[in-house]
Design a protein around this motif. Sequence first.
Motif, PDB file in Angstrom:
ATOM      1  N   TRP A 248     -12.178  11.767  -8.548  1.00  0.00           N
ATOM      2  CA  TRP A 248     -13.373  11.714  -8.052  1.00  0.00           C
ATOM      3  C   TRP A 248     -13.541  10.049  -8.124  1.00  0.00           C
ATOM      4  N   MET A 249     -13.219   9.404  -9.273  1.00  0.00           N
ATOM      5  CA  MET A 249     -13.214   8.262  -9.583  1.00  0.00           C
ATOM      6  C   MET A 249     -12.864   7.010  -8.358  1.00  0.00           C
ATOM      7  N   VAL A 252     -15.427   7.106  -5.901  1.00  0.00           N
ATOM      8  CA  VAL A 252     -16.906   6.018  -6.399  1.00  0.00           C
ATOM      9  C   VAL A 252     -16.192   4.708  -6.534  1.00  0.00           C
ATOM     10  N   SER A 289     -21.136  -2.747 -11.437  1.00  0.00           N
ATOM     11  CA  SER A 289     -19.931  -2.304 -11.178  1.00  0.00           C
ATOM     12  C   SER A 289     -18.662  -2.848 -12.146  1.00  0.00           C
ATOM     13  N   SER A 296     -15.054   3.385 -17.224  1.00  0.00           N
ATOM     14  CA  SER A 296     -14.270   4.448 -16.676  1.00  0.00           C
ATOM     15  C   SER A 296     -13.023   4.486 -17.308  1.00  0.00           C
TER      16      SER A 296
END
Length: 333
Positions: A248-249, A252, A289, A296
């Motif tokens: 899913w990263m 994103v 960001s 992350s």
Amino acid sequence: MGGHRIRDQASRKLSPPISNTSLLKDSSSTAHKPESLHPAITFEGDKFVRPNRDTFTYLALDLKTPRLNDIHQHLWLAGLPNAARPLHRQKLLGRNILVTEDPDEHLVWFEAQIFVKPLPDFLLDYNYWNDYLCSDEELHKSACGLLLSYAWLVRHKSDLNIAQETGLLSNNIGWPNWVEFLETFLDNINLDTLSDVNKRYKYGELRLSRLNAIYRLIPPTYSFHNFIRGYRSGSTWYNAFFERHFKWMLAVFAAFSVFLSALQVGLATPMLQENGPFKRASYGFALASLIAVVASVALVIFVWTGLFWYHLLSTWWNDRVVDRRRRNGVLSL
């Protein structure tokens, strides 16, 4: 009878739910020979089990569904209280039928796969029911539940062909005999309340991803071990784990990239170059960001490190435990 445990004589004797006629075309090899129906060895965790010497331990492993029964109150999250779809429908859905010998995995599905436990030949033997299954109510209910699941799966002759091709049913079973066998069985259980079957079989197909979530997050099964492995662990490769949990990263980061590009284009236009709120929003989003990317990466490294040490230490500890048990001679049953 070898392998019988001492049981309470006051317990009620149950009746076989099948007729006293053999379903198999050639039953000479199974009649009164339970050892021909069992494997030579199986395992309970890291313990050896000899089915012909401890039959009831083997039957509990082969028929009971303790892991699903433990979370029965949450099974509505993983499946519907309906009959499982027949085998030909499973094929139409594009599912691969994978054989499992674990009753807790029976009728559990994941993406394009469904796990199905083969129907043991001893459940087709009237004498076997009398000798082993009718003296234990839980075993009786579990055996009836497994038979009921095959009434769901094998409804048509095409289903029988698929079951025999995939090794789920004996090739000696003919279609007329199967229909007659099921007629007798269904007459001997309560199809309205399902009180004669194990409560797991009040649900049909169960979704593995939901079972994993239940085992990881919901009491009473919550533990660090279950949080890591879930209900059924898949591939133990780290790349498969990260692909499954962190893909899913990518979505994103792709959205961030598009948004940042749009902000950059906006700042290049004369109309927005002098717009204070827009410039402040662009600055804040760009900073957020960067923080998100760093966080992350840090999360992935943290999870990888944690998993590495967990598997290393648990493997080391398990090696010591098994070695100690073997030295003490307690691995075989």
